[in-house]
Design a protein around this motif. Structure first.
Motif, PDB file in Angstrom:
ATOM      1  N   ILE A 196       0.844  -1.199   0.000  1.00  8.48           N
ATOM      2  CA  ILE A 196       0.000   0.000   0.000  1.00  8.48           C
ATOM      3  C   ILE A 196       0.876   1.246   0.000  1.00  8.48           C
ATOM      4  CG2 ILE A 196      -1.799   1.285   1.224  1.00  8.48           C
ATOM      5  CD1 ILE A 196      -2.736  -1.347   2.436  1.00  8.48           C
ATOM      6  N   VAL A 197       0.492   2.204  -0.825  1.00  7.50           N
ATOM      7  CA  VAL A 197       1.099   3.533  -0.851  1.00  7.50           C
ATOM      8  C   VAL A 197       0.089   4.533  -0.307  1.00  7.50           C
ATOM      9  CG1 VAL A 197       1.810   5.424  -2.366  1.00  7.50           C
ATOM     10  CG2 VAL A 197       2.725   3.134  -2.723  1.00  7.50           C
ATOM     11  N   VAL A 198       0.543   5.396   0.613  1.00  2.49           N
ATOM     12  CA  VAL A 198      -0.286   6.479   1.144  1.00  2.49           C
ATOM     13  C   VAL A 198       0.179   7.782   0.527  1.00  2.49           C
ATOM     14  CG1 VAL A 198      -0.959   7.776   3.203  1.00  2.49           C
ATOM     15  CG2 VAL A 198      -0.746   5.277   3.315  1.00  2.49           C
ATOM     16  N   ASP A 199      -0.737   8.458  -0.144  1.00  4.25           N
ATOM     17  CA  ASP A 199      -0.441   9.728  -0.801  1.00  4.25           C
ATOM     18  C   ASP A 199      -0.737  10.872   0.162  1.00  4.25           C
ATOM     19  OD1 ASP A 199      -0.139  11.921  -2.414  1.00  4.25           O
ATOM     20  OD2 ASP A 199      -1.623  11.319  -3.915  1.00  4.25           O
ATOM     21  N   ALA A 200       0.318  11.334   0.838  1.00  4.65           N
ATOM     22  CA  ALA A 200       0.208  12.459   1.765  1.00  4.65           C
ATOM     23  C   ALA A 200       1.101  13.590   1.279  1.00  4.65           C
ATOM     24  CB  ALA A 200       0.602  12.027   3.174  1.00  4.65           C
ATOM     25  N   ALA A 201       1.110  13.814  -0.034  1.00 10.18           N
ATOM     26  CA  ALA A 201       2.084  14.697  -0.665  1.00 10.18           C
ATOM     27  C   ALA A 201       1.631  16.143  -0.774  1.00 10.18           C
ATOM     28  CB  ALA A 201       2.444  14.153  -2.054  1.00 10.18           C
ATOM     29  N   GLY A 202       0.568  16.518  -0.071  1.00  8.85           N
ATOM     30  CA  GLY A 202       0.173  17.919  -0.037  1.00  8.85           C
ATOM     31  C   GLY A 202      -0.133  18.468  -1.411  1.00  8.85           C
ATOM     32  N   ALA A 203       0.536  19.563  -1.776  1.00  8.45           N
ATOM     33  CA  ALA A 203       0.285  20.206  -3.068  1.00  8.45           C
ATOM     34  C   ALA A 203       0.637  19.298  -4.236  1.00  8.45           C
ATOM     35  CB  ALA A 203       1.076  21.513  -3.153  1.00  8.45           C
ATOM     36  N   TRP A 204       1.464  18.278  -3.992  1.00  3.52           N
ATOM     37  CA  TRP A 204       1.886  17.345  -5.038  1.00  3.52           C
ATOM     38  C   TRP A 204       1.028  16.073  -5.063  1.00  3.52           C
ATOM     39  CZ3 TRP A 204       4.966  20.899  -2.878  1.00  3.52           C
ATOM     40  CH2 TRP A 204       5.875  21.586  -3.677  1.00  3.52           C
ATOM     41  N   ALA A 205      -0.053  16.025  -4.290  1.00  5.30           N
ATOM     42  CA  ALA A 205      -0.814  14.781  -4.154  1.00  5.30           C
ATOM     43  C   ALA A 205      -1.417  14.318  -5.477  1.00  5.30           C
ATOM     44  CB  ALA A 205      -1.914  14.942  -3.098  1.00  5.30           C
ATOM     45  N   ASP A 206      -1.965  15.222  -6.272  1.00  7.33           N
ATOM     46  CA  ASP A 206      -2.518  14.803  -7.559  1.00  7.33           C
ATOM     47  C   ASP A 206      -1.414  14.331  -8.506  1.00  7.33           C
ATOM     48  OD1 ASP A 206      -5.240  14.885  -7.240  1.00  7.33           O
ATOM     49  OD2 ASP A 206      -5.535  16.822  -8.206  1.00  7.33           O
ATOM     50  N   HIS A 207      -0.230  14.914  -8.393  1.00  4.74           N
ATOM     51  CA  HIS A 207       0.898  14.450  -9.213  1.00  4.74           C
ATOM     52  C   HIS A 207       1.265  13.017  -8.849  1.00  4.74           C
ATOM     53  CE1 HIS A 207       4.787  14.219 -11.177  1.00  4.74           C
ATOM     54  NE2 HIS A 207       5.358  13.976 -10.013  1.00  4.74           N
ATOM     55  N   VAL A 208       1.306  12.711  -7.560  1.00  4.94           N
ATOM     56  CA  VAL A 208       1.586  11.343  -7.117  1.00  4.94           C
ATOM     57  C   VAL A 208       0.499  10.395  -7.631  1.00  4.94           C
ATOM     58  CG1 VAL A 208       1.761   9.839  -5.083  1.00  4.94           C
ATOM     59  CG2 VAL A 208       2.933  12.051  -5.114  1.00  4.94           C
ATOM     60  N   ALA A 209      -0.752  10.842  -7.563  1.00  4.91           N
ATOM     61  CA  ALA A 209      -1.851  10.018  -8.067  1.00  4.91           C
ATOM     62  C   ALA A 209      -1.688   9.739  -9.557  1.00  4.91           C
ATOM     63  CB  ALA A 209      -3.185  10.697  -7.796  1.00  4.91           C
ATOM     64  N   ASP A 210      -1.242  10.729 -10.318  1.00  2.00           N
ATOM     65  CA  ASP A 210      -0.993  10.524 -11.746  1.00  2.00           C
ATOM     66  C   ASP A 210       0.055   9.441 -11.974  1.00  2.00           C
ATOM     67  OD1 ASP A 210      -2.768  12.222 -13.069  1.00  2.00           O
ATOM     68  OD2 ASP A 210      -1.458  13.958 -12.853  1.00  2.00           O
ATOM     69  N   LEU A 211       1.124   9.469 -11.165  1.00  2.00           N
ATOM     70  CA  LEU A 211       2.171   8.450 -11.301  1.00  2.00           C
ATOM     71  C   LEU A 211       1.614   7.042 -11.070  1.00  2.00           C
ATOM     72  CD1 LEU A 211       5.179  10.084  -9.396  1.00  2.00           C
ATOM     73  CD2 LEU A 211       4.871   9.910 -11.872  1.00  2.00           C
ATOM     74  N   ALA A 212       0.618   6.961 -10.176  1.00  2.29           N
ATOM     75  CA  ALA A 212       0.036   5.661  -9.836  1.00  2.29           C
ATOM     76  C   ALA A 212      -1.104   5.251 -10.759  1.00  2.29           C
ATOM     77  CB  ALA A 212      -0.461   5.687  -8.395  1.00  2.29           C
ATOM     78  N   GLY A 213      -1.538   6.153 -11.626  1.00  2.84           N
ATOM     79  CA  GLY A 213      -2.700   5.875 -12.458  1.00  2.84           C
ATOM     80  C   GLY A 213      -4.001   5.941 -11.693  1.00  2.84           C
ATOM     81  N   ALA A 214      -3.973   6.628 -10.544  1.00  3.24           N
ATOM     82  CA  ALA A 214      -5.172   6.760  -9.711  1.00  3.24           C
ATOM     83  C   ALA A 214      -6.045   7.901 -10.206  1.00  3.24           C
ATOM     84  CB  ALA A 214      -4.774   6.989  -8.253  1.00  3.24           C
ATOM     85  N   THR A 215      -7.247   7.963  -9.651  1.00  2.00           N
ATOM     86  CA  THR A 215      -8.188   9.023  -9.990  1.00  2.00           C
ATOM     87  C   THR A 215      -7.795  10.284  -9.249  1.00  2.00           C
ATOM     88  OG1 THR A 215      -9.933   7.359 -10.165  1.00  2.00           O
ATOM     89  CG2 THR A 215     -10.624   9.668 -10.038  1.00  2.00           C
ATOM     90  N   THR A 216      -7.357  11.308  -9.962  1.00  2.00           N
ATOM     91  CA  THR A 216      -6.963  12.534  -9.281  1.00  2.00           C
ATOM     92  C   THR A 216      -8.172  13.151  -8.592  1.00  2.00           C
ATOM     93  OG1 THR A 216      -7.239  13.772 -11.342  1.00  2.00           O
ATOM     94  CG2 THR A 216      -5.015  13.019 -10.799  1.00  2.00           C
ATOM     95  N   ALA A 217      -7.902  13.886  -7.509  1.00  2.00           N
ATOM     96  CA  ALA A 217      -8.975  14.374  -6.639  1.00  2.00           C
ATOM     97  C   ALA A 217      -9.387  15.806  -6.936  1.00  2.00           C
ATOM     98  CB  ALA A 217      -8.529  14.262  -5.177  1.00  2.00           C
ATOM     99  N   GLY A 218      -8.847  16.411  -7.982  1.00  2.00           N
ATOM    100  CA  GLY A 218      -9.188  17.795  -8.285  1.00  2.00           C
ATOM    101  C   GLY A 218      -8.666  18.765  -7.248  1.00  2.00           C
ATOM    102  N   LEU A 219      -7.508  18.442  -6.681  1.00  2.00           N
ATOM    103  CA  LEU A 219      -6.933  19.290  -5.643  1.00  2.00           C
ATOM    104  C   LEU A 219      -6.333  20.558  -6.253  1.00  2.00           C
ATOM    105  CD1 LEU A 219      -5.112  16.529  -3.581  1.00  2.00           C
ATOM    106  CD2 LEU A 219      -7.281  17.632  -3.029  1.00  2.00           C
ATOM    107  N   THR A 220      -6.511  21.681  -5.553  1.00  2.00           N
ATOM    108  CA  THR A 220      -5.977  22.950  -6.017  1.00  2.00           C
ATOM    109  C   THR A 220      -5.064  23.549  -4.964  1.00  2.00           C
ATOM    110  OG1 THR A 220      -7.996  23.395  -7.286  1.00  2.00           O
ATOM    111  CG2 THR A 220      -6.540  25.265  -6.849  1.00  2.00           C
ATOM    112  N   PRO A 221      -3.755  23.622  -5.227  1.00  2.00           N
ATOM    113  CA  PRO A 221      -2.881  24.372  -4.328  1.00  2.00           C
ATOM    114  C   PRO A 221      -3.177  25.870  -4.433  1.00  2.00           C
ATOM    115  CG  PRO A 221      -1.638  22.857  -5.739  1.00  2.00           C
ATOM    116  CD  PRO A 221      -3.011  22.969  -6.316  1.00  2.00           C
ATOM    117  N   MET A 222      -3.248  26.522  -3.283  1.00  2.00           N
ATOM    118  CA  MET A 222      -3.532  27.956  -3.251  1.00  2.00           C
ATOM    119  C   MET A 222      -2.493  28.676  -2.409  1.00  2.00           C
ATOM    120  SD  MET A 222      -7.683  28.159  -2.968  1.00  2.00           S
ATOM    121  CE  MET A 222      -8.727  27.416  -4.220  1.00  2.00           C
TER     122      MET A 222
END
Length: 374
Positions: A196-222
């Motif tokens: 299991i991989v836990v994606d706790a990458a903050g502003a980079w979380a959707d990028h990590v999800a892309d690497l895994a082929g996961a469904t990105t969460a629509g996260l927006t760094p502000m």
């Protein structure tokens, strides 16, 4: 090239990663990977955190409330106390009193000690406010400063004490799943494996999800900008409240013998080492000078961080609906520090296939409000 096997790989070394890593290390072998040379380099290390039960949406406020006991009396790996009293005052400009009253009614459901105060009382609490510029205030007397460094480092020590390993300067370049497990490739060629991989990458979380082929969460760094100014010589900062404009044009937080100020900005951004914007600082100074006697002209320091939000502003916690073995622990926005305990315990329970902790459920939080893909 070397390969090391664990039960869980956590990606991200801010408050999200170290808190969920600490909880999971109670009964799992955990490796935490941080891309920077130091932990908490980005958002966590740049936070002027407060404990505010009036801050965020209903889910965030509930998770904050259930975290108070931990912050008040943390385990022995934490240098206490983590909280110190710092009242929080929200003021409304003239003509915005009705909106302030509605805000007060809403947040008192979570924080019953909150009370509405008159303009005169608001000025008594924060003497630099101009009486002619404000209409009323709302006071949270139970707000606190949070020692962010002590909280983060306590989780780090606890994670290591439970056998967890931490690697810094370890950017993840690839995630590959085969045979029921993940191979995590780092930029130096090393690999780490885990089911299991836990994606706790903050502003980079959707990028990590892309690497895994996961469904990105629509996260927006502000972007959130902060700058420091000297306090007027006649102003004693020790007992001053944090002051926030109801309309979020700025906030002011006492800090030692000075004041930390922010335009309360939320400028969408890509994930990077963000820098403060001089125009945002100038706008904040203009807004502050409109309603205070501080007459700000010179700043002493400035910095910026990224606060990452899901569209509904609740955290994203749970297994990805599309990719096996990929667990989200992201989207904590500007609230990750104040709700760290409640959210980490909730994340660990969902990770193990359990119900949310009883105090979290009693506070009104439901797993459906956190789940990815909601």
């Amino acid at each position: 090239m070397t390969a090391t096997a664990f039960d869980v790989v956590v990606i991200g070394g801010g408050i999200a990663g170290v808190s969920i890593g600490y909880e999971l290390a109670d009964d799992r072998t955990v490796c935490l990977l941080e891309q920077e040379t130091t932990l908490a380099f980005h958002t966590t290390g740049r936070s002027a955190a407060l404990y505010l039960e009036t801050f965020g949406n209903a889910t965030v406020r509930s998770l904050t409330t259930v975290s108070r006991a931990f912050l008040t009396d943390p385990p022995d790996t934490f240098d206490g106390p983590l909280l110190s009293p710092r009242p929080y005052l929200v003021f409304a400009r003239n003509g915005r009193e009705d909106a302030l009253a509605e805000f007060c009614r809403e947040v008192r459901q979570q924080a019953p000690a909150v009370e509405q105060v008159s303009a005169d009382e608001a000025v008594d609490l924060a003497p630099y406010l101009r009486r002619d510029a404000i209409g009323a205030g709302v006071l949270d007397p139970d707000a606190d400063d949070i020692d962010v460094h002590a909280l983060h480092q306590g989780y780090v020590r606890g994670l290591r004490r439970r056998g967890g390993q931490i690697r810094t300067n370890a950017p993840v370049t690839a995630l590959h799943r085969a045979g029921g497990g993940w191979t995590v490739t780092l930029d130096d060629g090393d690999t780490v494996t885990a089911p299991i991989v836990v994606d706790a990458a903050g502003a980079w979380a959707d990028h990590v999800a892309d690497l895994a082929g996961a469904t990105t969460a629509g996260l927006t760094p502000m972007i959130r900008t902060i700058f420091g100014v000297d306090a007027p010589a006649a102003l004693t900062t020790g007992a001053l409240p944090v002051v926030n404009d109801l309309d979020d044009t700025f906030y002011i937080k006492p800090e030692a013998n000075g004041l930390l100020c922010s335009p309360a900005d939320e400028t969408p951004s890509h994930p990077h080492d963000v820098k403060p914007d001089d125009l945002d600082i100038a706008r904040a100074i203009e807004s502050i000078n409109e309603v205070t006697d501080l007459n700000l002209r010179r700043i002493t320091s400035s910095w910026a961080g990224l606060r990452t939000f899901a569209p509904d502003r609740s955290p994203v916690v749970g297994f990805d609906p599309r990719v096996d073995g990929f667990f989200w622990f992201a989207g904590q926005g500007g609230y990750g520090i104040q709700m760290a305990d409640g959210l980490a315990r909730s994340g660990a329970a969902l990770f193990r296939g359990e119900s949310l902790p009883g105090d979290v459920v009693a506070g009104g939080v439901r797993a459906a409000a956190l789940t990815p893909g909601r």
